[in-house]
Design an enzyme around this catalytic site. Sequence first.
Site, short mmCIF file in Angstrom:
data_model
loop_
_atom_site.label_atom_id
_atom_site.label_comp_id
_atom_site.label_asym_id
_atom_site.label_seq_id
_atom_site.Cartn_x
_atom_site.Cartn_y
_atom_site.Cartn_z
N ARG A 17 -47.13 -1.47 -1.80
CA ARG A 17 -46.05 -2.38 -1.39
C ARG A 17 -45.29 -2.91 -2.60
O ARG A 17 -44.11 -3.23 -2.49
CB ARG A 17 -46.59 -3.53 -0.54
N GLU A 57 -43.98 -14.42 4.60
CA GLU A 57 -43.98 -13.91 3.23
C GLU A 57 -42.61 -13.88 2.56
O GLU A 57 -42.52 -14.17 1.35
CB GLU A 57 -44.59 -12.50 3.22
#
Length: 770
Positions: free
Chosen positions: A319, A722
């Site tokens: 990621r 997030e």
Amino acid sequence: MKDLSTLTGAVHHDRIHDSAVKHVTGRADYTDDIAEPAGTLHAYLGVATVTHGTIRAMNLDRVRQAPGVVDVLTARDVPGVNDISPTGRNDEPIFPDTVEYHGQPIFAVIADSRDAARRAAELADVSYDVLPHATDALSAQAAGLPQVTDPLKLERGDVAAGQATAPHRIKARMTVGGQDHMYLEGQIAFAIPGEDDDVIVHCSTQHPSEAQHMVAHALGVPLNAVTVNVRRMGGGFGGKESQMNLFAAVAAIAAKRLHRPVKIRPDRDQDMTATGKRHDFVIDYDVAFDEEGRIHAVDGHFAARCGYSSDLSGPVTDRALFHADNAYFYPHVRLTSRPQKTNTVSNTAFRGFGGPQGVIAAERMIEEVAYALGKDPLEVRRANFYGSEGRDLTPYHQQVTDNIIGRVVDELADSAQYQARRAEILEHNAQGGILRRGIALTPVKFGISFTATHYNQAGALVHVYNDGSIHLNHGGTEMGQGLNTKIAQVLADAFQVDFDRIKITKTTTEKVPNTSATAASSGSDLNGMAALDAADQIKARLVSFAAETWGVTAEEVRFLPNAVQISAEVVPFDTLIRRAYMARVHLSAAGFYKTPDIHWDRAAGKGRPFFYYAYGAACSEVTIDTLTGEYRVDRTDILHDVGRSLNPVLDRGQVEGAFLQGMGWLTTEELWWDDRGRLRTHAPSTYKIPLASDRPRIFNVALAEWSENRERTIKRSKAVGEPPFMLGISVFEALSMAVASVADYRVCPRLDAPATPERVLMAVERLRAG
């Protein structure tokens, strides 16, 4: 916005967190508040005192003979498989034969009190054959330590050709530190044995199904024998996604072995030394660009300190690459990861899950370009934003079709008066002096979905009782973020009933099986849609019943606030439910949802791993003292995109908290290991998270109320957990500008993170020395 929180169907409006009053009055029950049955025992971990070595001998006689001790567990006492690796790589033993990091648990003491267990754990006599150790990514690589999992490469275009056509090129290195989760409630598990193979585990975990799997694996029993319950957590941030496995397994093994309830709750020092952190990275970047500041090519290498085992390091480092573009289009790009094994605790998930480390690399390259060309970094950012066809493909070959970053940034720049304030700051700094100021406006584009595609699913269970009250259970976990409140709002809206009619119950593997972790900002997206599916099933049965009973068409049945209109007649909701029950209509449903239209081919580095993107921007202003390196954040303005917010007040709270946590990661939160491999920042006394006094003096947070998710998400909302974490980068960039002023902005200061006062001072002195 008008407060409609007391009305039915009140999604898209403010509503207080369902447990807020309980939180502030102390009536919210956590795992440690569960009444302990008679005979409850307490466990504590005994840990290694070397950083790397083979256990030659372990004499635990003094431990066993200590007052209050009932039993001691070692590797040979694990009845099933001695492994709790979340990825199934069999590289994370509950109790090891070879010590891989200082403070690694090697046995557990079970005693009649926690204090007795803790004191006894110190009495072990363990000898080791000490081996060399390496605690950071670069020294570990130099020592020949392997990677903990397969690296990833993302590539598009021809990097060499892009570099050849660009008049400018910069190669440099950036070190980005890790971060401790510092949840208010530490790790805890409480296991209660049942008959046959059964065991109930109450624990503070973001992933009940994984805890269930690991306990069953360690006990050698099927999953249906293990029940994991979670009412709420006192914070998680990713630290309770896989790191709970150890504690749940130890409590369950001891409980089944001794046929007595067992609780394990480490103190803060042991919690911090024995559980993983955010991965720290060493990032090597090579950026080629032209006179306008447009990037032609990027070549980036991301080496991460992963710790001794794989844990979640593979998807975390993946990621990081997914977000190394942030909001910018790279015509030619090559990104590679190195998930490096080290002799440290195994690092794990943390809010943003590697994304922040990728985003900050993108922002560093923008900063490099701006200083090299003498431009405002915001001008360079705008020149590189994703745009129309031809400038809309990510390094992983996903097309950016929902791009609103330009509008978000423009609106924030106007509302925060960025240009006027920057001009005033430049004038202030030009006068010299000890206090220097900086300002930065940074964007974020953040992909939403688990990159492990199979995790993008959720279940929910909804019961409507014959008095019209409603029971809601779903697979997500509540850790203070307000997930339960949002899902209950969705259900209230679906049935058009009062919010207070809905009972939100604990997350349990008994009701919703095979759940995904509450992570990746997916909690509301997945569980909200699953709950809505369950409600729609029950509503369809009610509509069919009403149409048949009243002799009307289904189109003539409509749900109203606390009632149902059936042709011209309005029937109270309670009345309809009672009649449906008497007519033997099924009033329960299991809902399910899986995210559509996503796919990912890791080997090829191509796919559509994200369902959509969330966007945001922050403008921060700072003042530094060039004699001491100390600084303060004077003002921050944020505009963040959450689509059509399910609950604006909760979403604003998430944005504020994420920003401050991101700011802490980049400014004050420093992890430090000494030359013996010991973590020395292992308590609040040695590890500094932001305090209330560290927040921006002026703090303006707004949601982009005009935004609506183009994809069919729950009520067209977007994830919020997030994405705003990366907005803290604006503080880091503002500090960089303030430092750069001492050399008239001719040189990029190249601050490493965290930018502690010491690092700021050293950067100032380095630039002054020329």
